[in-house]
Write an enzyme that holds these catalytic residues in place. Sequence first.
Site, PDB file in Angstrom:
ATOM      1  N   ASN A 200      11.708  -2.713  27.765  1.00  0.00           N
ATOM      2  CA  ASN A 200      10.347  -2.695  27.242  1.00  0.00           C
ATOM      3  C   ASN A 200      10.082  -1.548  26.265  1.00  0.00           C
ATOM      4  OD1 ASN A 200       9.095  -4.929  28.803  1.00  0.00           O
ATOM      5  ND2 ASN A 200       9.714  -3.672  30.542  1.00  0.00           N
ATOM      6  N   GLU A 514      -1.312  -1.039  26.880  1.00  0.00           N
ATOM      7  CA  GLU A 514      -0.683  -2.215  26.274  1.00  0.00           C
ATOM      8  C   GLU A 514       0.474  -2.764  27.094  1.00  0.00           C
ATOM      9  OE1 GLU A 514       1.289   1.388  24.303  1.00  0.00           O
ATOM     10  OE2 GLU A 514      -0.699   0.799  25.029  1.00  0.00           O
TER      11      GLU A 514
END
Length: 711
Positions: A200, A514
Amino acid sequence: MKKKSPYFSFLLLSLLFLTACNNTKTSFSIDSPDKNISIEFALSETGNPMYLVKHKSEIVIDTSFMSFDLKDLPPLEDNFKIINSSIATINETWQMPWGEQIDVKNNYNELTVYLEEKTADKRQLNIHFKVFDDGMGFRYEFPEQNNLKEILITDENTDFNLTGDHSVWWIPGDWDIYEHLYNETKFSEIDALSKKNNENLSATYIPYNAVNTPVTMKTDTGLYLSFHEADLTNYAGMTMKVDPINLKMTSELVGSERLKAKVKLTVPFNTPWRTIQIAEKAGGLIESKLILNLNDSNELGDVDYFTPMKYVGIWWEMHIGKSTWDMEGSQDMNTWTEGKSASSSHGATTKNAKKYIDFASENGIKGFLVEGWNTGWSKWLASAEDREGLFDFMTPYKDYDFDEVMAYAREKGVEVIMHHETSAAPLTYEKQMDQAYDFMKANGMNSVKTGYVGEIIPEGEYHHGQWMVNHYHKVLVEAAKKKIAINAHEPIKATGKRRTYPNAISREGLRGQEFNAWATDGGNPPNHISTVAFTRMLSGPIDFTPGVFDIKFNTYKKQNQVNTTLAHQLALYVIIYSPIQMVCDLPENYRVDGKLHPAFQFITDVGVDWQQSKVLEGEVGDFVTIARQERETGNWFIGGVTNENERTQELTFNFLEKGKTYKAKLYKDAPNAHWDNNPQAYEIEELELTKASSLKVKLAPGGGFALSIVK
């Protein structure tokens, strides 16, 4: 439990012997103003500098050594003698132009020890200590001298010998990014290398079993410690290499493959401060201003071109997949993380911008940020060859009429915040900074959000190395000349430079909101903020982007969600400090049946600039409750959040004025609220409060509360 270091006993015995045998002072001790913290300094038998830290009768840092390895030169380690020393006491108060409070007390005792090698070179090194009631800091000072001019530091070896296997809240010592989840382990169980290759993260490099700072610990005796650095200038960022067997940390500077070293410097030179904040309660770490006090005073003077504000922006919709940054619809965050694009609709259009401006104007929100407005986004996540020279920071996409949007914002009384994504190509940015900042000022723009997503160009440099530290500093300096404020994303860590350069208004530098939208690990867990408040937030303001009301966002991302309740999201406006706070969700998600969501009133009311702040209660990783008083109005706002466990918080209000009655509005979790299966259940309760009042509030699992208090 760690055995007492043999060096400590040796230190005491040798100092007694040396003092008795000659009149030359060979050891020093200095206390904090309240006498609770003390530092002892001496040289070892071989002339190696060493220090020890106590809190009351407890040894916090056992005897620890200090040295430098230099390229093509002998190390600065042994053979030192003490040639002089100086002590002083400072007690002053300075004021923040914006911040968590107005007045900051700066009270410390300081000791500087002047060292010189016994060798023919007679190289000199000074070690400067400052001891405050809330901790201590020390730095190395290289004075001007004949036999040391330019040096390459290959290693700074500052040891921190712990006295127990403390509980630690840590992220790995990543040279490129701070956007890791915090881990809670014993010190002996830290395994930073297990965090390598996180899918990620846009750029990551973890070469050692090391942790990034601030790193927070709790001892078995209940003492709280936080290790960090202050005034990081023209130097490499410091990680802490972990020795789990000997319970020791050693400074590990971020390196440069181009430099083949860690730091290049010209003498005279001072390193950043190495800091230890010490508190008997967890909240004391948050209230500490030690990091700020170890920075130089304001060099910019008045920064009234920046006004603390809340802002909306075309940002969240790209993360949840409603729209894209680029007009072609080929590159969005979904492409990066999942290998597919959820949408081909460009977010930064003239029409969409006006929609956000209208919402801001209608609800008293001062700022508006547009991402994806300028050309180049189709390749912002591409290879190094494609990213260099990609953005020009002044040419809009053809569906975004820059002049029309700016005129509309002025008409509506909304200030537009510029966005400069560099795509980790800082040389491209430096070539255009002057022109780009002039363009901003010509259009009435006073602040900019910068970004550095990806691996740094040129190859061999890292986000947190000396080369990039100097770039981030250059951005601050050049922006200040144009009266522009900087909100840096993918930044170097905050080390208190906002005191010296108050145009450094906020930064990311953590795993933000986010990640809830697209992270493959399920997003930030419910305990994220109750950990961040006692770790990352100790370094400075955070642009975390709170305010998600559509917790599940099933319309766009059924597989992801925010792992908090709605009341928890409201509390973030008080818990997380920043002079700019985003109202991040889509405008339509703040409406119910065409009307403004009742809970949005707290976002409208809550301040962003504070007269004073108080931590009412908290425990690292479990919960935290903070009260802040707004500068202009004197109104109080309280926010509290918990982890995955429900709890009842009992509030008292002895910080309110005596003899005054206040109207209060409490936004809290409904009795059946839960971060996962019922996150949007909330209640609003109106109250009257006085200084003598008390209040019990139940927090749901992953929940929170927000309280506004008005005279």
